[in-house]
Design an enzyme around this catalytic site. Structure first.
Site, PDB file in Angstrom:
ATOM      1  N   SER A 147      65.898  23.765  72.212  1.00 15.06           N
ATOM      2  CA  SER A 147      67.451  25.028  71.355  1.00 15.06           C
ATOM      3  C   SER A 147      68.682  25.610  72.466  1.00 15.06           C
ATOM      4  O   SER A 147      68.877  25.187  73.785  1.00 15.06           O
ATOM      5  CB  SER A 147      67.216  26.582  70.418  1.00 15.06           C
ATOM      6  OG  SER A 147      68.498  26.020  69.547  1.00 15.06           O
ATOM      7  N   ARG A 217      70.406  34.848  58.793  1.00 10.28           N
ATOM      8  CA  ARG A 217      69.102  34.564  58.868  1.00 10.28           C
ATOM      9  C   ARG A 217      69.558  33.868  57.467  1.00 10.28           C
ATOM     10  O   ARG A 217      69.231  32.471  58.024  1.00 10.28           O
ATOM     11  CB  ARG A 217      68.375  35.480  58.355  1.00 10.28           C
ATOM     12  CG  ARG A 217      66.906  34.688  58.038  1.00 10.28           C
ATOM     13  CD  ARG A 217      66.596  34.202  59.427  1.00 10.28           C
ATOM     14  NE  ARG A 217      65.679  33.828  60.106  1.00 10.28           N
ATOM     15  CZ  ARG A 217      65.200  32.871  60.917  1.00 10.28           C
ATOM     16  NH1 ARG A 217      66.314  32.395  62.106  1.00 10.28           N
ATOM     17  NH2 ARG A 217      64.286  32.297  61.347  1.00 10.28           N
ATOM     18  N   ASP A 314      68.088  16.456  62.963  1.00  8.34           N
ATOM     19  CA  ASP A 314      68.382  17.350  63.945  1.00  8.34           C
ATOM     20  C   ASP A 314      69.951  16.968  63.183  1.00  8.34           C
ATOM     21  O   ASP A 314      70.478  16.371  64.490  1.00  8.34           O
ATOM     22  CB  ASP A 314      68.283  17.959  65.219  1.00  8.34           C
ATOM     23  CG  ASP A 314      68.183  19.248  65.242  1.00  8.34           C
ATOM     24  OD1 ASP A 314      69.405  19.966  64.850  1.00  8.34           O
ATOM     25  OD2 ASP A 314      68.301  19.582  66.649  1.00  8.34           O
ATOM     26  N   HIS A 347      66.099  20.649  62.706  1.00 16.38           N
ATOM     27  CA  HIS A 347      66.518  21.781  64.210  1.00 16.38           C
ATOM     28  C   HIS A 347      65.111  22.279  64.491  1.00 16.38           C
ATOM     29  O   HIS A 347      64.451  22.349  65.413  1.00 16.38           O
ATOM     30  CB  HIS A 347      67.258  21.935  63.963  1.00 16.38           C
ATOM     31  CG  HIS A 347      67.813  23.116  65.690  1.00 16.38           C
ATOM     32  ND1 HIS A 347      67.921  22.329  66.302  1.00 16.38           N
ATOM     33  CD2 HIS A 347      67.319  24.105  66.247  1.00 16.38           C
ATOM     34  CE1 HIS A 347      67.965  23.536  67.636  1.00 16.38           C
ATOM     35  NE2 HIS A 347      67.648  24.609  67.355  1.00 16.38           N
ATOM     36  N   ASP A 348      64.153  22.630  63.414  1.00 17.04           N
ATOM     37  CA  ASP A 348      62.891  23.348  63.468  1.00 17.04           C
ATOM     38  C   ASP A 348      61.451  22.640  64.435  1.00 17.04           C
ATOM     39  O   ASP A 348      60.872  22.643  65.009  1.00 17.04           O
ATOM     40  CB  ASP A 348      62.413  23.899  62.135  1.00 17.04           C
ATOM     41  CG  ASP A 348      62.920  25.218  61.973  1.00 17.04           C
ATOM     42  OD1 ASP A 348      63.488  25.649  62.723  1.00 17.04           O
ATOM     43  OD2 ASP A 348      62.914  25.628  60.993  1.00 17.04           O
TER      44      ASP A 348
END
Length: 374
Positions: A147, A217, A314, A347-348
């Site tokens: 990232s 968040r 992602d 994405h994680d």
């Protein structure tokens, strides 16, 4: 693997891309493994938005203190600390040990707050290079990151091409697209419009803009997950023991409860000014900007060998963005390995266990280890 955090202070001013500078700053860092005799096996790991220098291992007496990439880095793992000397450095402006907005400005004697200078990916790389100088490390076997960390690894290949041999750029991009900048801006607006923000000088008021941090968040977390994962994990499930209440304000769905939990937890440990700084650094990163928007021209300066990894679901840093980097490198006839992993986690995925993904990285670092005689 039990690890101990360290810190190093730098008195000399660090010039920043903005034209400002910062002096008397501290960088927090950790190291894992041992440096070999010819100092050729050092690997720098760059962290993403809400991570830190605590890359791997655990702290003594703290069972649940695993580093954020502990599944990747350690003895016998993909990046084997029996063979590599791995370094994790907390970025300047962060809130996990390096000098940041919550620290005292030596020029005024007051907490920096909103007066902390804007920092960029390139500034972080320059600060990291200074710490490596102090450790006596001239050349890195590799720079690695996912990232925002991948952006730093890419920037290393352009700022210090002679000081590194390999770059591992994972789930990253050569710049942010408009959608990503938009997500960052909405998150920042949530913070700066919180009544407890006080223009970034909330420390002196004894408050924290938790409402803004929670929303920031929640927005970010949605972008890190894939639609498949959210549907599989939560679907349209209601919270246990409740039925529809026909209200606009109660938490009724499991996904709502999960996001609120993530937001609450984040607001307890992350600094609001740091969030603004890091998301702006993400926005600014664009090595092609100085080359008429041509990425292949920008990457002509890179001499390292590359590993790039992307993940099919992602959508924040899509495979297409990694392929842009691959194409630009191939245009310059660079040595590039690319893996596109079919993973459902969004994405994680770059933080999670996936045998194919970890296998790709392990195989690539086996190659590096042999070059280092490890």
């Amino acid at each position: 693997m039990v690890v101990v955090p360290q810190s190093m202070q730098f008195a000399e001013p660090l010039p920043l891309q903005s034209g400002a500078s910062i002096r008397d700053y501290t960088l927090a860092y950790e190291t894992y493994g041992a440096l070999n005799a010819d100092r050729s096996n050092a690997v720098l790991v760059c962290h993403a938005l809400n991570a830190s220098h605590h890359v791997a291992g655990v702290y003594a007496g703290q069972d649940k203190s695993e580093g954020w990439w502990d599944n990747m880095i350690g003895p016998g793992k993909a990046v084997d600390t029996d063979r590599f000397f791995v370094i994790g450095i907390n970025n300047l402006g962060s809130c996990f040990g390096s000098t940041g907005p919550m620290h005292t400005n030596p020029d005024t004697g007051r907490i920096y707050g909103a007066d902390f200078p804007v920092v960029t990916v390139e500034d972080w790389v320059n600060a990291q290079a200074r710490l490596l100088d102090a450790l006596g490390i001239d050349t890195l076997a590799a720079v690695m990151g996912g990232s925002l960390g991948g952006m730093q690894a890419l920037s290393w290949t352009l700022q210090y091409p002679q000081r590194m041999r390999h770059a591992a750029v994972i789930a990253s991009a050569p710049n942010l697209n408009a959608e990503n900048i938009a997500f960052n801006e909405v998150a920042r607006r949530a913070i700066v419009t919180d009544p407890d923000f006080h223009g970034g000088h909330f420390y002196q008021h004894g408050v924290i803009p938790k409402r803004g941090l929670r929303i920031a968040r929640m927005i970010g977390h949605i972008t890190y997950l894939s639609d498949d994962v959210m549907n599989e994990k939560f679907g349209r499930q209601l919270r246990e023991g409740i039925d529809l209440r026909y209200t606009t304000q109660d938490i009724e769905f499991q996904i709502e409860s999960y996001l609120r939990y993530q937001g609450d937890k984040f607001s307890e440990y992350f600094d609001a000014n740091t969030y603004l700084l890091i998301t702006r650094a993400l926005d600014y990163f664009d090595p092609a900007r100085a080359h008429e928007g041509r990425l292949n021209k920008a990457l002509a300066a890179a001499t390292a060998k590359f590993l790039l990894v992307s993940f099919t679901t992602d959508w924040r840093f899509s495979p297409q963005r990694s392929r842009e980097i691959v194409k630009a490198l191939l245009d310059n006839e660079r040595d590039v390995a690319y893996a596109e992993i079919d993973a459902p986690h969004g994405h994680d995925a770059f933080l999670l266990d996936d045998a194919r993904y970890l296998g790709v990285v392990k195989s690539y670092f086996e190659r590096i280890a042999k070059e280092c005689g490890q």
